[in-house]
Design a protein around this motif. Structure first.
Motif, PDB file in Angstrom:
ATOM      1  N   ASN A 102     -55.651  98.675  37.544  1.00 54.48           N
ATOM      2  CA  ASN A 102     -55.915  98.406  38.951  1.00 54.48           C
ATOM      3  C   ASN A 102     -55.586  96.968  39.347  1.00 54.48           C
ATOM      4  O   ASN A 102     -55.116  96.167  38.550  1.00 54.48           O
ATOM      5  CB  ASN A 102     -57.367  98.765  39.318  1.00 54.48           C
ATOM      6  CG  ASN A 102     -58.385  97.892  38.604  1.00 54.48           C
ATOM      7  OD1 ASN A 102     -58.121  96.738  38.276  1.00 54.48           O
ATOM      8  ND2 ASN A 102     -59.568  98.450  38.357  1.00 54.48           N
ATOM      9  N   GLU A 103     -55.878  96.665  40.608  1.00 58.33           N
ATOM     10  CA  GLU A 103     -55.500  95.372  41.177  1.00 58.33           C
ATOM     11  C   GLU A 103     -56.183  94.211  40.461  1.00 58.33           C
ATOM     12  O   GLU A 103     -55.696  93.089  40.473  1.00 58.33           O
ATOM     13  CB  GLU A 103     -55.849  95.365  42.663  1.00 58.33           C
ATOM     14  CG  GLU A 103     -55.226  94.223  43.451  1.00 58.33           C
ATOM     15  CD  GLU A 103     -55.398  94.393  44.949  1.00 58.33           C
ATOM     16  OE1 GLU A 103     -54.741  93.660  45.694  1.00 58.33           O
ATOM     17  OE2 GLU A 103     -56.199  95.246  45.364  1.00 58.33           O
ATOM     18  N   SER A 116     -58.144 101.722  34.223  1.00 61.89           N
ATOM     19  CA  SER A 116     -59.077 102.651  34.845  1.00 61.89           C
ATOM     20  C   SER A 116     -59.835 103.425  33.779  1.00 61.89           C
ATOM     21  O   SER A 116     -59.258 103.872  32.779  1.00 61.89           O
ATOM     22  CB  SER A 116     -58.323 103.629  35.745  1.00 61.89           C
ATOM     23  OG  SER A 116     -59.165 104.670  36.172  1.00 61.89           O
ATOM     24  N   ASN A 129     -55.494 108.785  40.042  1.00 56.63           N
ATOM     25  CA  ASN A 129     -54.217 108.851  40.756  1.00 56.63           C
ATOM     26  C   ASN A 129     -53.880 110.279  41.166  1.00 56.63           C
ATOM     27  O   ASN A 129     -53.303 110.508  42.228  1.00 56.63           O
ATOM     28  CB  ASN A 129     -53.100 108.271  39.894  1.00 56.63           C
ATOM     29  CG  ASN A 129     -53.231 106.773  39.709  1.00 56.63           C
ATOM     30  OD1 ASN A 129     -53.689 106.080  40.607  1.00 56.63           O
ATOM     31  ND2 ASN A 129     -52.860 106.275  38.542  1.00 56.63           N
ATOM     32  N   GLY A 142     -56.416 103.376  46.214  1.00 58.91           N
ATOM     33  CA  GLY A 142     -57.536 103.435  45.283  1.00 58.91           C
ATOM     34  C   GLY A 142     -58.460 104.560  45.698  1.00 58.91           C
ATOM     35  O   GLY A 142     -58.529 104.918  46.883  1.00 58.91           O
ATOM     36  N   THR A 176     -60.802 100.302  43.994  1.00 61.94           N
ATOM     37  CA  THR A 176     -59.838  99.210  43.891  1.00 61.94           C
ATOM     38  C   THR A 176     -58.426  99.779  43.811  1.00 61.94           C
ATOM     39  O   THR A 176     -58.188 100.799  43.154  1.00 61.94           O
ATOM     40  CB  THR A 176     -60.125  98.374  42.627  1.00 61.94           C
ATOM     41  OG1 THR A 176     -61.473  97.929  42.663  1.00 61.94           O
ATOM     42  CG2 THR A 176     -59.208  97.166  42.557  1.00 61.94           C
ATOM     43  N   ASN A 220     -54.883 100.843  42.861  1.00 63.91           N
ATOM     44  CA  ASN A 220     -54.390 101.139  41.513  1.00 63.91           C
ATOM     45  C   ASN A 220     -52.974 100.615  41.281  1.00 63.91           C
ATOM     46  O   ASN A 220     -52.053 101.366  40.945  1.00 63.91           O
ATOM     47  CB  ASN A 220     -54.430 102.650  41.255  1.00 63.91           C
ATOM     48  CG  ASN A 220     -55.820 103.113  40.911  1.00 63.91           C
ATOM     49  OD1 ASN A 220     -56.745 102.306  40.820  1.00 63.91           O
ATOM     50  ND2 ASN A 220     -56.006 104.408  40.734  1.00 63.91           N
ATOM     51  N   ARG A 233     -51.210  96.592  39.933  1.00 65.25           N
ATOM     52  CA  ARG A 233     -51.455  95.181  39.624  1.00 65.25           C
ATOM     53  C   ARG A 233     -50.345  94.339  40.244  1.00 65.25           C
ATOM     54  O   ARG A 233     -49.161  94.514  39.931  1.00 65.25           O
ATOM     55  CB  ARG A 233     -51.461  95.000  38.101  1.00 65.25           C
ATOM     56  CG  ARG A 233     -51.686  93.571  37.620  1.00 65.25           C
ATOM     57  CD  ARG A 233     -53.086  93.111  37.848  1.00 65.25           C
ATOM     58  NE  ARG A 233     -53.385  91.948  37.017  1.00 65.25           N
ATOM     59  CZ  ARG A 233     -54.245  91.017  37.343  1.00 65.25           C
ATOM     60  NH1 ARG A 233     -54.894  91.086  38.499  1.00 65.25           N
ATOM     61  NH2 ARG A 233     -54.484  90.001  36.535  1.00 65.25           N
TER      62      ARG A 233
END
Length: 800
Positions: free
Chosen positions: A259-260, A265, A272, A321, A700, A702, A704
């Motif tokens: 995630n960010e 996860s 997802n 997210g 959050t 999903n 990065r």
């Protein structure tokens, strides 16, 4: 085995609860038909979860079709995924064969795939047939949708799957054929980035993934054009398909398992898969005229696209997210099963207080019963009189006998005849009768009835009653004490017999008839059998009672072993159920899994008490409910668990306390311990605050991003749930005056929980940390001769 059985039951309950609109849960419907196109072998695990999520969420999901573009050799994983999603006999997942990758050189696999596809027209011809068949199948479900003007085509692929080198051809062919049946085909792409699975192949996997992202940047350019003879008739004639200049996909969603915040996860890629079905619903949902969420910011696709477009006009990418707060139905079902079992086991342990005399009487072990039973083991005493008819040896006179001891006199008269007669007619018969005694047979029948009686006698109590100890009311110990007394009495009686045998005939009190010697001898013989063998008869009675007690002792020991084995089986089953429920609760978050065990212990106890009040004490051990636990245990622990599952499903989980809305259930559960431990009671507002932040933190984005603070970040957030509920009214009011994102609702008449979908967009591929990290690998592999593209380098955009 027990864990599998319990989880199956709990998951079945969860599915039933999700589907029960009669309890306040209603599902949404989609407006236009939907088609999911999965491209590549690596995306196979997504097929089942995505379609299953649609089944749970959409009323008219029965018409949703799926197409899997897969290499020539289908993996077992692919087959499992498809069969899993085709539950109930629905054949709605079609396979579309692409060139076989088996044995391909990793250095050239994407390039060779592309070349094989262009050179071998069979693949294109087969694709045409499959997509046309699929289009016709979609038409069969026309009655399920409000309109057939538009079809929503969602394409899902893994960025590191070589087969997505054919994505433009697959997409445009599908769109061209579908356009013959629909006025518009809205096409979205979901590109999955699985960073957890890269493992030892991280360099190559990153290179392949980056090669696809570079091609994707080309496909999404505003000046992207494509022209190729993709349509093929049944006669093998080709018809060109053209596109552009415009972006190939309406929107592209990049979804990673990281995630960010840079964290993997906890649910892997599962979130997802939920995101894909929820976005599909958000964009294609039927909004009833009575929709209570009207005015609360429904989703608008044009607004979102506009929001993620930068000032330069360059279209951005999107991500999302997802989180959900639901009544933890799986954990609830497991907790109820565990607590119901513990309650039944506790009832069986406690039973009703039985005095020692009552315990002995029930099993026929009290002294009176033992003595009465023992008398039935010995022939009638009157049979001793028949011994007087024994033939004597010669005719000894009384004068010859009177100086002898009784033993000598008997030997003189009968030799071993008297002893043999008593042994054959009394001792042997008594032994035969003793051998025919099988206490456990009678006890099992008796105790089977007692186990379902009120008050019941259970194997828990029997294990305690038959324990080898000298306290606590052990009938085994009492029996052994009785046997000790018998042995002592036997020794005394034997001594008396020996003393009697040693006395002289002259001193015995029998009638002597002067001048009638024969009559005197005959009187002595009657006395001999009456006194001596009468004493032997008494000894035989005691010996028979002792033999009876010995068999009873063995039976009690065996009964103890059997009962202890059942108790241990119950303890093992209880522990297996406890571990199963605790493991399941451990996988929930802090809020949704709070106090599940504590709260449902109380609820289960109250429901079971109420049932007993209505239907009588001991009802749970009647044949309609559990019946005989002992008989069930003879079949194994699984039989007990299966029977209890049935009771929980029919009688407990259907009770009113299980029909609460998720907010009310969660509030009661949060405060279950307050009365007992003097804790501060959690207010509804504080609970809602926790829920709100829990949903937001868990949703959050999903993907990065690398130091992503660009000015065109656009966010929209949507709740799925009852917009009239107290919690969602609270959520709408939070930060109402200061929020910088769009907030909306998808109203569903549901009581089982609420879900949140966060959408974010406006970033570009070079903002991805995955892109930046993979760039160095991509360039290195390319420089070392790896052919990572199907098209020439000149057709690709510059690396950013």
């Amino acid at each position: 085995m027990i864990k599998t059985l319990a989880l199956s039951y709990s998951e079945q309950y969860a599915v039933q609860e999700e589907a029960q609109r009669s309890k306040g849960d209603g599902r949404s419907s989609i407006h236009y038909p939907a088609l999911f196109l999965f491209v590549g072998d690596k995306v196979a695990p997504a097929i089942g979860p995505v379609l299953d999520s649609c089944e749970r969420k959409w009323d008219n999901a029965g018409g949703v079709m799926a197409l899997h573009a897969v290499s020539g050799v289908k993996s077992e994983e692919t087959d499992r995924s498809k069969s899993g999603s085709d539950a109930g006999g629905k054949d709605r997942v079609l396979a579309m064969t692409l060139p076989d990758m088996a044995g391909s050189d990793p250095r050239t696999v994407r390039h060779e795939l592309y070349r094989k596809f262009l050179e071998d027209t069979r693949y294109l011809a087969e694709m045409n047939k499959v997509i046309r068949r699929l289009s016709n199948s979609i038409a069969d479900y026309g009655r399920l949708y409000s309109s057939f003007d538009v079809i929503h085509l969602s394409i899902i692929t893994r960025v590191d799957d070589p087969l997505n080198v054919l994505l433009p051809e697959i997409t445009l062919l599908a769109r061209a054929i579908l356009s013959q049946s629909f006025k518009s085909v809205q096409t979205d792409l979901y590109a999955l980035i699985n960073e957890r699975e890269q493992g030892d192949n991280f360099g190559y996997s990153s290179s392949v993934g980056l090669a696809f992202l570079r091609e994707l940047d080309r496909m999404q350019a505003t000046d992207y054009t494509f022209n190729a003879p993709l349509l093929v008739t049944e006669d093998g004639l080709s018809i060109p398909v053209s596109h552009g200049p415009s972006a190939l996909f309406d929107l592209v969603y990049l979804l990673s398992d990281k995630n960010e915040r840079g964290m993997m996860s906890a649910h892997g890629m599962d979130d997802n898969y939920e995101i894909i079905s929820h976005i599909s619903l958000l964009k294609n949902r039927v909004r009833p005229t009575s929709d209570q969420a009207t005015g609360h910011g429904g989703y608008n696709n044009m607004t979102f696209k506009s929001g993620i477009r930068g000032s330069t006009g360059r279209q951005g990418y999107a991500s999302a997210g997802f989180s959900g707060v639901r009544r933890p139905n799986v954990q609830i079902a497991l907790a109820v099963l565990y607590h119901a079992f513990r309650r039944l086991a506790a009832d069986m342990r406690e039973g009703s207080p039985w005095t020692m005399r009552e315990r002995q009487s029930l099993l026929g072990l009290d002294p009176d019963s033992l003595r009465e039973h023992a008398t039935q083991l010995v022939p009638e005493k009157d049979g001793l009189s028949e011994m007087t008819g024994l033939m004597s040896h010669g005719r000894p006179s009384y004068n010859e006998l009177k100086q002898l001891s009784l033993r000598e006199a008997e030997q003189q008269l009968f030799g071993d005849g008297g002893e043999a007669y008593f042994r054959n007619n009394f001792v042997a018969e008594s032994n035969r009768r003793v051998e025919g005694i099988h206490p456990l047979r009678g006890w099992r029948t008796l105790l089977a009835v007692q186990e379902t009686a009120t008050p019941a006698v259970t194997f828990y109590q029997l294990a305690d009653w038959t324990a080898d100890r000298d306290e606590g009311g052990s009938v085994l110990h009492a029996l052994r004490q009785h046997m000790t007394g018998l042995r002592s009495a036997l020794v005394s009686a034997q001594d008396e017999l020996e003393d009697l045998y040693a006395e002289s005939v002259e001193r015995q009190p029998f009638q002597r008839v002067p001048l009638f010697d024969k009559r005197t001898v005959r009187n002595f013989i009657h006395y001999l059998f009456s006194a001596v063998y009468g004493k032997k008869y008494e000894l035989l009675c005691m010996e028979s009672e002792l033999a009876l007690c010995s068999r009873l002792e063995s039976a009690l020991e065996q009964l103890h072993v059997e009962c202890v084995a059942r108790v241990k089986a119950m303890e093992t089953l209880e522990e297996e159920l406890r571990i199963t429920v605790m493991d399941s609760i451990g996988r929930t978050n802090e809020t949704t899994g709070q106090n599940v065990m504590e709260y449902y212990r109380v609820v289960t106890e109250e429901v079971m008490k109420e049932i007993e009040t209505r239907r009588g004490p001991g009802i749970f051990f009647s044949d309609k409910y559990m019946g005989s636990i002992s008989k069930l245990l003879e079949q194994g622990k699984k039989a007990v668990a299966e029977r209890l599952i049935g009771v929980c499903q029919r009688e407990i989980l259907t009770a009113d306390p299980f029909a609460l809305s998720f907010e009310e259930e969660l509030l009661r559960r949060a405060n279950v311990a307050a009365a007992y431990e003097n804790r501060q009671v959690l207010s509804k507002e504080e609970l809602f605050k926790r829920l709100y932040h829990n949903l937001e933190d868990s949703a959050t984005i999903n993907v990065r991003l690398f130091e992503y603070t660009q000015e065109h970040r656009h966010e929209e957030k949507y709740f799925f749930g009852d917009s009239a509920s107290e919690f969602l009214r609270y959520a709408f009011g939070v930060d109402e005056t200061t929020r910088i994102y769009r907030l909306g609702f998808v109203h569903e008449q549901r009581r089982s929980g609420v879900e949140k979908l966060n959408l974010m967009g406006g970033f570009h591929l070079e903002d991805l940390l995955y892109y930046r990290n993979g760039k160095v690998y991509y360039e290195t592999y390319a420089q070392n001769g790896y052919q990572l593209h199907g098209v020439s380098e000149e057709q690709l955009p510059e690396m950013r």
